[in-house]
Every structure is written in structure tokens, then in C-alpha cells.
Design an enzyme around this catalytic site. Structure first.
Site, short mmCIF file in Angstrom:
data_model
loop_
_atom_site.label_atom_id
_atom_site.label_comp_id
_atom_site.label_asym_id
_atom_site.label_seq_id
_atom_site.Cartn_x
_atom_site.Cartn_y
_atom_site.Cartn_z
N ASP A 1 -12.86 -25.01 -19.62
CA ASP A 1 -11.61 -25.16 -18.77
C ASP A 1 -11.80 -24.54 -17.52
O ASP A 1 -11.21 -23.66 -17.26
CB ASP A 1 -10.17 -25.07 -19.32
CG ASP A 1 -10.55 -23.56 -20.19
OD1 ASP A 1 -11.59 -22.89 -20.32
OD2 ASP A 1 -9.31 -23.00 -20.46
N GLU B 1 -4.71 9.05 10.97
CA GLU B 1 -6.26 9.67 10.16
C GLU B 1 -7.42 9.44 11.28
O GLU B 1 -8.16 10.51 11.12
CB GLU B 1 -6.56 8.56 9.20
CG GLU B 1 -7.79 8.41 8.45
CD GLU B 1 -7.56 9.71 7.46
OE1 GLU B 1 -6.66 10.58 7.36
OE2 GLU B 1 -8.82 9.94 6.76
N ASP B 2 -7.29 8.52 12.18
CA ASP B 2 -8.73 8.34 12.70
C ASP B 2 -8.72 8.35 14.60
O ASP B 2 -9.78 8.25 15.02
CB ASP B 2 -9.04 6.91 12.87
CG ASP B 2 -9.43 6.51 11.18
OD1 ASP B 2 -9.91 7.32 10.45
OD2 ASP B 2 -9.56 5.06 10.78
N HIS C 1 -8.38 -4.32 13.37
CA HIS C 1 -8.19 -4.07 12.05
C HIS C 1 -6.48 -3.78 11.73
O HIS C 1 -5.78 -4.43 10.97
CB HIS C 1 -8.90 -3.17 11.51
CG HIS C 1 -8.38 -2.27 10.25
ND1 HIS C 1 -8.29 -3.08 8.98
CD2 HIS C 1 -8.04 -1.18 9.80
CE1 HIS C 1 -8.02 -2.18 8.04
NE2 HIS C 1 -7.56 -1.15 8.50
N HIS D 1 -1.23 2.63 11.12
CA HIS D 1 -1.43 3.01 9.67
C HIS D 1 -2.94 3.99 9.87
O HIS D 1 -3.10 4.87 9.22
CB HIS D 1 -1.74 1.91 8.53
CG HIS D 1 -2.98 1.32 8.60
ND1 HIS D 1 -3.14 0.11 8.95
CD2 HIS D 1 -4.17 1.50 8.00
CE1 HIS D 1 -4.34 -0.35 8.83
NE2 HIS D 1 -5.02 0.54 8.08
N ASP E 1 -4.09 -3.38 3.95
CA ASP E 1 -5.22 -2.35 4.67
C ASP E 1 -6.49 -2.77 3.76
O ASP E 1 -7.53 -3.17 4.18
CB ASP E 1 -5.01 -1.00 4.62
CG ASP E 1 -6.08 -0.13 4.96
OD1 ASP E 1 -6.64 -0.71 5.74
OD2 ASP E 1 -6.08 0.64 4.31
MN MN Z 1 -6.86 0.88 7.58
#
Ligand code: MN
Length: 696
Positions: free
Chosen positions: A260, A76-77, A48, A72, A139
Site C-alpha cells: 500500500d 546566542e549569536d 534564517h 531567536h 527553527d
Molecule cells: Mn535558529
């Protein structure tokens, strides 16, 4: 998945000076930190961030942004910390990663708290560094591309809804239409699966039936232009299912009636060719009136430039055509990033420095405004985001005050404003708001917009509302004066004037209502005689007519005139009894009476002056004065009160100049003599409402 060397090569391709070792280190770092984590798709998690970094290379962004994309999700993870990132990759990258991480944290908040909060932090972070936003959009785009792997339907819905409501509009705001369209399409698939399937199915069907119709029309356009010697590239496509769906929903149309559904893009060499191409198309095919838009001469707020028109192809099919140059096209599809990347190619040194420049400019906020004027960042730099205590977001131009904010929330709130708390503290109403301020408006029951606010509000909405309120208020005051004048006029007609006569008079004068009449009188829009005639038709014929030659108000007598010669008090100097006066003969008209120091006399210096003086019965001369009042409610009424107390009738009153914080009025006043007028001027000067008063 993009391999390590591929990613680095892509960056080196547009930025030969990029630090290869550092990029490699970031790649390895994210692979190691995410370790065996898996995506919902079953892919290793690090695929990712690597894909997001790939998206950033498409935009030709600088190496800090590429590293930020790679890193990024690590804080966080994984067990990685910001300090760790800073040690390995420097403070810039650490700050950017921190920015993206903060945004992700907000996403984890409960939905009801999140909406506004999320948007707020987002916008604030974004205005600090556009790169945080670009990584975040990349992201989100990648997460949307892999959304179908998520098993939890509710979670899919939530993410899709958020994309539709927040991220797609944000992409639009920075002009990244390509991102916007893909996000909308992927979100629609989740939110409106039925509509999505139907529309894509129908488009598929049309494509099969008509075979190469898109190609055929594109070719026809290209040929028509080639004949006119305009070199272009033409591409055609069916419209985006989401925009078709939106049109169906907005206009309540079935698919068949969305006419259209094909759109063509004509890419020209230069701007002049764009207009020539449009001229050729408009003469070759019938164009649909009202559909033509010129965003080249008037670009959209986000910098989008193109000509838009709709044509009737072979009398049956509406097709949309967008005409633009290649540079405009790049900018239109990828916004800020592409605009600068494109410029880059023209630069001899080939440095990808624009983003660094831009960030430096933003960091050094003092000249930011000036330098950012011609960049996309300007759209953020010239506005601020402020919040109500309940968290509703309002976007305002920079420099906006609590009063602007109040009017932006609601006109009624603006009108009732008496004070404001900014971030919980009482602050003056003229305080410019900052990004992220929470603004609480304090209301007063009988308060009204103040003229002085015009000195600091910046929004058109506030300005217009204040002006309107003040005008109404002023109108009421003038009407009140008019009422007094009306009573005097009514006393002069040979009849008792009641409600009925007044109503009739209003009709005869073509006015709306009583207030309208009083205002017209007060503002000298109609003369006394007209009012008298309207009240009692024919009455003025038998009456003396004060304005007429020779019949100037009988209350005035002038000595030194031959009997029977008419006279008029000059309207240039408005002499009043007490002034030294002379007469000027006007052939065939009579004698004009001037004050001795009147400038008009200078031009008639050789003329035959008559030495005149005031007779005994000298009342009712009209003196003209100028009074400068402070702009505040009641000031006008106070002035009128002074005239009343001094038994001077107002003949005419006119606002000659309104310039904050003053209003300048010219008043024609019936006075007995110079002493009377002088007394009134002194009384005016003594009043708090009056800044200046003088005779003119
Ligand atoms: Mn991400």
C-alpha cells in the site's frame, strides 16, 4: 526570502490588531544585529530568523511568537543581550527568546551528556510556554531544509540524527504531523542516503509508468461517494518515502512487497458523513480486515481524529484511505496551533486571543488543570518528567510518587524500594514528584512491596505489581494456615498420611501442588470431607459425618430433644455451648438449633419453639467471628497463632473485604463453648495485628 512588509502583512491578515511598528522594529533589529553574518548557504544570516517567523505566520501565531522567531538567535549569536531585548520588546518576548536561547545552548553540549539533558530542559521549557516549542520546531525545520549546505558531513549526520530522535517525535507529540513528516524525510536523506535515493527513485518510476493512477483512483473514490450522495473532497498521494522505508525495515520487506504505497484522504462535511463515506467505500471495494481504525470516536492522545481503512482497489492494489472532516484535518496536520486557529474563524471578534489565553492559563498554574482539560496542553499538564541519577528520562502521570517511578524504571527496582532521595534529599515515598526531579531509589535486600503503597501510587504498573506481590504473600499465609488444618484432617482419616498419599490426594482433587492444596484448605475452597475422601477414598462413608442431620458431631449433645430426632446447629447464628438455645422444627428435616437472640427466630415467631439446653459433652461447635486485620505482612499468621494457642481449630477462613488499610476476615472456628470463644475474641482484640474482632 520573505520581505519585511510581506511578513507584517501576513500577520495583519489574521490579526488586524497586531502592532505593526513593533513587528517592524523586531525585523530591523535582527537584520542589524546579525549584520554581515552568513549562513552556510551563503545567504545573509538574518534570512534564517525571517524564514522561521514566516513558518510561524503559517500557523497564525500571535505577534509575540513572530517577534520571538525573528529574535531567536540574536542573544546566542550576536552581541544582543536579554536585557536589551526586554527594553525594546518587553518582558514577554524577552522571556520567550531566553527560552529558545537556552535550548540552543544545550545543543552545543557534548553529545553523550546532551541527549537526556537536552530532552529534559526542552520538555520543561515546553511545558512552561508552548510558544518556545513552536519557535524551536520552526527553527529546526528551517535548519533541516538548509542542512545540505553544511559541508561537514559529521555535523550533518549529528543534526539529522537529533532531528529524527528528538524533534520529529516532539512535533508528533503536539500533533504537528506536517512538520514531523518533513523533518523525517530530510533527516532520512542524511542518515540513510542509499535507501532515500532508492525509494524516491522507485516512486518516481511508478509515477512515470502509471501516469495518472493516483488521480484515477481519487476520481473513482469521489464518484462512488457522489453516487451515494456524499459530498467530499479527495486527494491522493504516494506515501512518504520515510514511512515506506520504515515499513520495509520493520517487516523486512523489499520495496516491491510494500503493497500500500498510495494513500488517499477523503474530506467530508461532517462527522456523520465520515461514517457514511466509509460504509460506501467498504461496500464498493473489498476492505482489508484488521486495517480499520476509528480515531474519531477514540482520538489519539495528541487529539488526532480520523477514520483509517485499507481497500483492495481493482483486486490488486492496496490503498490506504483516511476519512475526516476539514476541521479534523487542520488539527491533525498542525496540531495545537491549527486547532485553535481554526476555531478562531468562527469567532465574531476575530481576535487571535487563544494563545494569550492559553499562556495566561499556564502561567496561573492553580487552575491550569481544569481549564486546560480540553486543549492540547493537557497532554503536558497531566504528566511529569523525572530522571534517574544517570539522567534517563521517565515520563509519568502527574501525582506520581517515587514508588511509581521505581516501578516505571524496572519492576524489580519497584519491588525492592525502601526509600527515595529526590534531588539528593531523603523524602517520604508518598511525595508527589515534580517536573525535572532527579529520583534516586534506595533498595533493600529483603524488602517487598507494601500494601499501604496502594494508598498513594497512581500508575497502573505500580498498582498491579503491588497487588500481585501482596496476593502472593497473602496466599502463602493462607496456605500456612491450611497446612495446620490439613494436619488435623489427616489425623482423622484411618491411615497414616505421608508424602505419597498427599500427592495422590492433590491429583484426585485436580490441584496443582502442595501449596495449592494447603491454600484451598485454608481458604475453605474445599471441605474437610473432600480432603479425607481424596486421602483415603471411601473412608468418610463409615465415619460420622459432622455436617449431616442428626449426626452432628457426637461431641455435642443437646438436652430437650426427643430421642432419635436429628438436629443441626443453625448456620445463621452459629450457637456455641454457653449460648441460650431454642429449637425450631423443620418438617421432614429435624430440629434446627438457634441462639435465642437469632434474627431468624423472629420470622418463625409463631412456630413451635423447643426449649433446649446444652448437654455435658459439648465440644466442637462452630462459632463464626469477624476479624478486621491491619493490612500488613504477617497479620494473618498472627491471628492463626492466636487460634492455635487457644486450641481452636479453623473450619473456614474467608477474606470478605479488603479495603486499605484493613482486611476483613470471616472465620468459622471450632470452639468448646461460649467462654472459649469469648477468650479467643479477647486475645484477638489484644493483638497489634487486629483492629476489631466480634462474633457474628
Ligand atoms: Mn535558529
Amino acid at each position: 526570502m520573505l520581505r519585511q512588509y510581506e511578513l507584517v502583512e501576513r500577520v495583519k491578515d489574521y490579526d488586524p490588531d497586531a502592532d505593526e511598528a513593533l513587528l517592524n522594529r523586531a525585523y530591523v533589529y535582527t537584520v542589524q544585529k546579525h549584520g554581515t553574518q552568513k549562513r552556510a548557504s551563503g545567504d545573509p544570516y538574518f534570512s534564517h530568523p525571517v524564514e522561521v517567523a514566516g513558518l510561524m505566520t503559517d500557523l497564525k501565531l500571535d505577534q509575540e511568537t513572530i517577534m520571538t522567531a525573528l529574535l531567536h538567535d540574536t542573544v546566542e549569536d550576536t552581541l544582543a543581550t536579554i536585557e536589551d531585548i526586554e527594553q525594546n520588546f518587553g518582558p514577554d518576548v524577552a522571556r520567550l527568546v531566553d527560552g529558545v536561547t537556552k535550548l540552543s545552548k544545550i545543543e552545543a553540549m557534548p553529545e553523550n551528556e546532551r541527549a537526556a539533558e537536552n530532552l529534559r530542559k526542552f520538555l520543561l521549557a515546553m511545558s512552561e510556554d508552548i510558544r518556545v516549542l513552536l519557535v524551536k520546531l520552526g527553527d529546526r525545520l528551517h535548519n533541516m531544509r538548509t542542512l545540505h549546505f553544511i559541508k561537514n558531513a559529521e555535523k550533518r549526520q549529528r543534526i539529522a540524527r537529533e532531528t529524527m530522535d528528538i524533534y520529529a517525535p516532539l512535533a508528533e507529540r503536539v500533533g504537528m504531523y506536517e512538520y514531523m513528516r518533513e523533518m523525517q524525510l530530510l533527516a532520512m536523506e542524511q542518515i540513510e542516503p542509499e535507501a532515500y535515493r532508492t525509494i524516491t527513485g522507485r516512486l518516481e518510476q511508478i509515477r512515470r509508468q502509471d501516469g495518472g493512477q493516483v488521480d484515477a483512483i481519487a476520481l473513482a473514490i469521489k464518484q462512488a461517494l457522489a453516487e451515494a450522495k456524499v459530498q467530499v473532497e479527495v486527494s491522493g498521494r504516494e506515501k512518504h518515502p520515510y514511512s515506506i522505508w520504515k515499513k520495509m525495515a520493520e517487516r523486512h520487506l523489499p520495496f516491491e512487497q510494500v503493497s500500500d504505497i498510495m494513500a488517499f484522504r477523503v474530506i467530508c462535511e461532517d462527522e456523520a458523513d465520515c461514517y457514511r463515506a466509509m460504509g460506501v467505500l467498504h461496500t464498493t471495494w473489498q476492505f482489508i480486515p484488521g486495517k480499520f481504525k476509528d480515531y474519531i470516536s477514540t482520538p489519539k492522545n495528541n487529539g488526532y481524529r480520523s477514520l483509517h481503512t485499507s481497500l483492495m482497489y481493482e483486486n490488486s492494489m492496496r490503498v490506504e484511505v483516511q476519512i475526516r472532516t476539514r476541521e479534523m484535518h487542520q488539527t491533525n496536520e498542525f496540531g495545537l496551533a491549527a486547532h485553535w486557529a481554526y476555531k478562531q474563524h468562527d469567532r465574531p471578534d476575530g481576535q487571535v486571543s487563544w494563545l494569550r489565553d492559553l499562556i495566561e492559563i499556564v502561567d496561573a498554574s492553580h487552575d491550569a488543570e481544569e481549564l486546560l482539560e480540553h486543549t492540547r496542553m493537557a497532554i503536558y499538564q497531566d504528566r511529569i518528567f523525572a530522571f534517574t541519577p544517570k539522567g534517563a528520562l521517565h515520563q509519568l502521570p502527574k501525582g506520581s510518587t517515587p514508588v511509581d517511578f521505581a516501578f516505571a524504571v524496572h519492576t524489580d527496582l519497584g519491588a525492592q524500594t525502601v526509600g527515595a532521595k529526590i534531588n539528593g534529599r531523603h523524602m517520604p515515598l508518598r511525595t508527589p514528584l515534580g517536573n525535572g526531579d532527579v529520583v534516586e531509589i534506595i533498595k533493600g535486600k529483603n524488602s517487598e512491596p507494601q500494601l499501604s503503597w496502594l494508598g498513594f501510587v497512581v500508575t497502573g504498573k505500580a498498582r498491579a505489581a503491588i497487588r500481585r506481590a501482596v496476593r502472593l504473600k497473602e496466599r502463602a499465609e493462607v496456605a500456612e494456615i491450611g497446612k495446620k488444618m490439613f494436619d488435623e484432617i489427616a489425623a482423622r482419616v484411618p491411615a497414616k498420611i505421608g508424602k505419597k498419599a498427599t500427592r495422590e490426594a492433590i491429583k484426585r482433587l485436580g490441584l496443582e501442588d502442595e501449596e495449592d492444596l494447603m491454600y484451598a484448605i485454608g481458604a475453605a475452597k474445599i471441605e474437610d470431607r473432600e480432603v479425607m475422601e481424596a486421602l483415603v477414598p471411601g473412608c468418610t462413608a463409615e465415619m460420622e459425618q459432622p455436617e449431616d442431620w442428626g449426626k452432628q458431631d457426637k461431641a455435642i449433645s443437646i438436652r430437650g430433644l426427643t430421642a432419635g430426632v436429628g438436629f443441626q446447629l443453625a448456620t445463621c447464628c452459629h450457637p456455641v455451648p454457653g449460648d441460650r438455645i431454642v429449637g425450631l422444627r423443620k418438617p421432614g428435616e429435624g430440629v434446627e438449633v438457634h441462639a435465642i437472640d437469632c434474627f431468624e427466630l423472629a420470622s418463625g415467631i409463631d412456630a413451635d419453639w423447643l426449649d433446649l439446653s446444652w448437654g455435658k459433652r459439648s465440644i466442637g461447635a462452630v462459632g463464626r467471628l469477624r476479624a478486621t486485620l491491619y493490612d500488613r505482612p504477617g497479620a494473618l499468621a498472627e491471628m492463626a497463632g492466636i487460634f492455635g494457642q487457644n486450641a481452636a481449630n479453623i473450619r473456614a477462613l474467608e477474606l470478605s473485604q479488603a479495603e486499605h488499610p484493613f482486611g476483613v476476615y470471616e472465620v468459622d472456628l471450632e470452639v468448646q463453648d461460649l467462654a472459649h470463644l469469648t477468650r479467643i475474641l479477647s486475645a484477638l482484640r489484644a493483638s497489634d495485628a487486629v483492629a476489631q474482632a466480634e462474633r457474628i
